[in-house]
Motif scaffolding. Structure first.
Motif, PDB file in Angstrom:
ATOM      1  N   TYR A  45      19.922  99.825  41.552  1.00  0.00           N
ATOM      2  CA  TYR A  45      20.493 100.304  42.806  1.00  0.00           C
ATOM      3  C   TYR A  45      21.608 101.311  42.585  1.00  0.00           C
ATOM      4  O   TYR A  45      21.969 102.066  43.491  1.00  0.00           O
ATOM      5  N   HIS A  46      22.200 101.363  41.375  1.00  0.00           N
ATOM      6  CA  HIS A  46      23.176 102.401  41.051  1.00  0.00           C
ATOM      7  C   HIS A  46      22.526 103.588  40.349  1.00  0.00           C
ATOM      8  O   HIS A  46      23.168 104.613  40.139  1.00  0.00           O
ATOM      9  N   GLU A  71      15.693  93.647  40.657  1.00  0.00           N
ATOM     10  CA  GLU A  71      15.955  94.853  41.442  1.00  0.00           C
ATOM     11  C   GLU A  71      15.060  94.924  42.668  1.00  0.00           C
ATOM     12  O   GLU A  71      14.017  95.575  42.671  1.00  0.00           O
ATOM     13  N   GLU A 103      28.051  94.155  31.714  1.00  0.00           N
ATOM     14  CA  GLU A 103      28.141  95.114  32.805  1.00  0.00           C
ATOM     15  C   GLU A 103      28.986  96.327  32.417  1.00  0.00           C
ATOM     16  O   GLU A 103      28.574  97.477  32.593  1.00  0.00           O
ATOM     17  N   ALA A 161      15.958  98.936  45.116  1.00  0.00           N
ATOM     18  CA  ALA A 161      15.621 100.324  44.807  1.00  0.00           C
ATOM     19  C   ALA A 161      14.144 100.689  44.954  1.00  0.00           C
ATOM     20  O   ALA A 161      13.821 101.809  45.353  1.00  0.00           O
ATOM     21  N   ASP A 215      19.845  97.759  53.977  1.00  0.00           N
ATOM     22  CA  ASP A 215      19.485  97.402  52.605  1.00  0.00           C
ATOM     23  C   ASP A 215      18.963  95.969  52.516  1.00  0.00           C
ATOM     24  O   ASP A 215      18.024  95.680  51.757  1.00  0.00           O
ATOM     25  N   GLU A 246      21.604 103.832  37.262  1.00  0.00           N
ATOM     26  CA  GLU A 246      22.156 104.056  35.923  1.00  0.00           C
ATOM     27  C   GLU A 246      21.634 103.073  34.865  1.00  0.00           C
ATOM     28  O   GLU A 246      22.074 103.113  33.714  1.00  0.00           O
ATOM     29  N   GLY A 270      26.071  98.444  30.875  1.00  0.00           N
ATOM     30  CA  GLY A 270      25.445  98.784  32.147  1.00  0.00           C
ATOM     31  C   GLY A 270      24.275  97.904  32.514  1.00  0.00           C
ATOM     32  O   GLY A 270      23.373  98.317  33.253  1.00  0.00           O
ATOM     33  N   SER A 275      21.926  95.562  34.383  1.00  0.00           N
ATOM     34  CA  SER A 275      21.752  95.447  35.830  1.00  0.00           C
ATOM     35  C   SER A 275      20.772  94.327  36.162  1.00  0.00           C
ATOM     36  O   SER A 275      19.615  94.358  35.728  1.00  0.00           O
TER      37      SER A 275
END
Length: 452
Positions: free
Chosen positions: A388-389, A329, A198, A332, A280, A391, A202, A204
């Motif tokens: 959801y971020h 995910e 993480e 998103a 959400d 990135e 990054g 996810s």
């Protein structure tokens, strides 16, 4: 009677502001923080018992897809593996998974791997949060422990179905001890525990396409290779289908899993204390459902095109593959994109089930295509939206898939080989022919049929 009920309801509604004012009037109590704590904890509890219900789904799915002579053994494995997961996650797993002293840590002193190795999960004191002096934090540790535990058991259930009909009961359960107590929580800590996947890459994975499903799939794949196929499955260069005993049970199991997945993905929002969080969660539910439908319909159409007739087992696994695909995910994507992501999962199942047969890897319930292959696809699909971020990168997602995959392959192989050398993992040919219910347990699921 109706008028009386309406008047009573109206009176109750007029009193609600009074109750709220009374709560606000308690000195030193932050009503807003109290409410957030309650609703966050409630989400974990509701999500947790929905994911628990998935244990019944796996049990029914496996009972339906194995032959009648092995049904009792599969049911025994499923209730035993869940119980083992509960104990091992308490003894070791929970604190290995949260080694960095986050809000979810359950150690007495809140410290690291050393504490995790020698400590067990500890719940907050009875009634914590009612005293204004308590710093009761984000959510109840007990609720988080309960929720996270259900994911551990899910990973173990994946292995159970793949290795059905030829593995000994006790070696399998010993593998579950290691998987749930050590393998699963260590790799989960690398992302969900604030670890290097993480923070440095990054990576996810919203609810566990890789961390839960691919982990179970890798462990199952290694086990299937070491264990070998069932007798008669591959003979004279041909693949001999071995039909399950009860497609009604398998269908019921799929619907139960579909239901439980709303808790699996929805609960992974990890917050229900604001309007945005609740919106959400609703979006996650809708996308989860859309992906399952996309996977099921794609498998229906594709199996018709390839085999001239629809294959129910492909359709069931197509729905499950759609669910696994969206799990990395589910927040998103749009509804349309979620449907497409799930549909690709359905394609993966229909195409990779025969691929495994060509490689002579015997997966009784199709768990490897569903949980491993669709799990990899779902983790990569995060890049489409960025997560959801916003990135997530292809490199970061690949890093997580490869690192976790290699870790699970190596550790699982070591455990399986040790079990094979020390006690043997496969039943005898005679036991396999007669059925594991008789050889392993001495009881049958359908005794009146075998004695008729």
């Amino acid at each position: 009677m109706k008028l009386t009920k309406l008047l009573s309801a109206g009176a109750a509604l007029t009193l609600l502001p009074t109750f709220a004012l009374a709560q606000d009037a308690v000195p030193g109590v932050d009503a807003a923080s109290d409410t957030i704590f309650i609703f966050n904890s409630l989400l974990f509890l509701i999500g947790g018992f929905l994911v628990f219900w998935m244990a019944a789904g796996f049990a029914m799915l496996e009972a339906g897809l194995v032959r009648s002579k092995n049904v009792t053994t599969q049911l025994t494995k499923n209730i035993a593996l869940f119980s083992i997961a509960a104990i091992m996650y308490y003894l070791v797993g929970y604190n290995l998974m949260y080694p960095l002293g986050s809000w979810a840590i359950g150690t007495e002193d809140g410290g690291g791997y050393l504490s995790a190795l020698f400590g067990v999960a500890v719940l907050e004191a009875v009634g914590v949060g009612r005293d204004a002096a308590d710093d009761y934090g984000y959510a109840a540790t007990s609720a988080d422990f309960f929720f996270q535990l259900m994911f551990v058991a899910t990973a173990a259930s994946i292995v159970s179905g793949t290795l059905a009909e030829r593995i000994k009961l006790w070696p399998f359960l010993l593998f579950v001890v290691v998987l749930t107590g050590f393998i699963y929580p260590i790799q989960a800590a690398w992302d969900w525990g604030g670890g290097f996947l993480e923070t440095q890459y990054g990576f996810s994975d919203f609810a566990g396409s890789t961390i839960v499903h691919s982990v179970g799939g890798w462990a199952a794949l290694v086990g299937a290779i070491i264990l070998g196929p069932r007798l008669g499955k591959y003979k004279d260069g041909r693949v001999n289908p071995i039909p399950g005993s009860n497609l009604a049970l398998a269908t019921l199991g799929t619907f139960i899993l579909w239901l439980g997945w709303f808790g699996f993905n929805g609960g992974s929002q990890l917050a229900m204390g604001t309007v945005g969080d609740v919106a959400d969660i609703g979006r996650v539910f809708a996308n989860t459902n859309a992906a399952a439908a996309g996977g099921a319909l794609t498998a229906l159409v594709l199996s018709q095109a390839l085999y001239k007739k629809p294959d129910l087992t492909m359709i069931l696994n197509g729905a499950l593959a759609g669910l696994v695909s969206i799990t990395a995910e589910p927040l998103a994507p749009t509804l349309g994109l979620a449907t497409i992501i799930g549909a690709v999962g359905g394609v993966i199942v229909v195409l990779t089930v025969p691929l495994l047969d060509k490689l002579k890897i015997d997966d009784v319930v199709g768990a490897i295509p569903v949980h491993l292959f669709a799990g990899i696809w779902g983790t990569l699909a995060v890049v489409i939206t960025g997560g959801y971020h916003g990135e997530a990168t292809l490199g970061g997602q690949l890093m997580g898939i490869v690192v976790i995959g290699l870790f699970v392959i190596v550790t699982s192989a070591v455990v399986w080989f040790l079990l094979k050398m020390l006690m043997g993992i496969r039943v005898s040919e005679e036991a396999e022919i007669n059925g594991l219910d008789v050889s392993e347990l001495g009881m049958e699921a359908y005794p009146e049929f075998s004695k008729g």
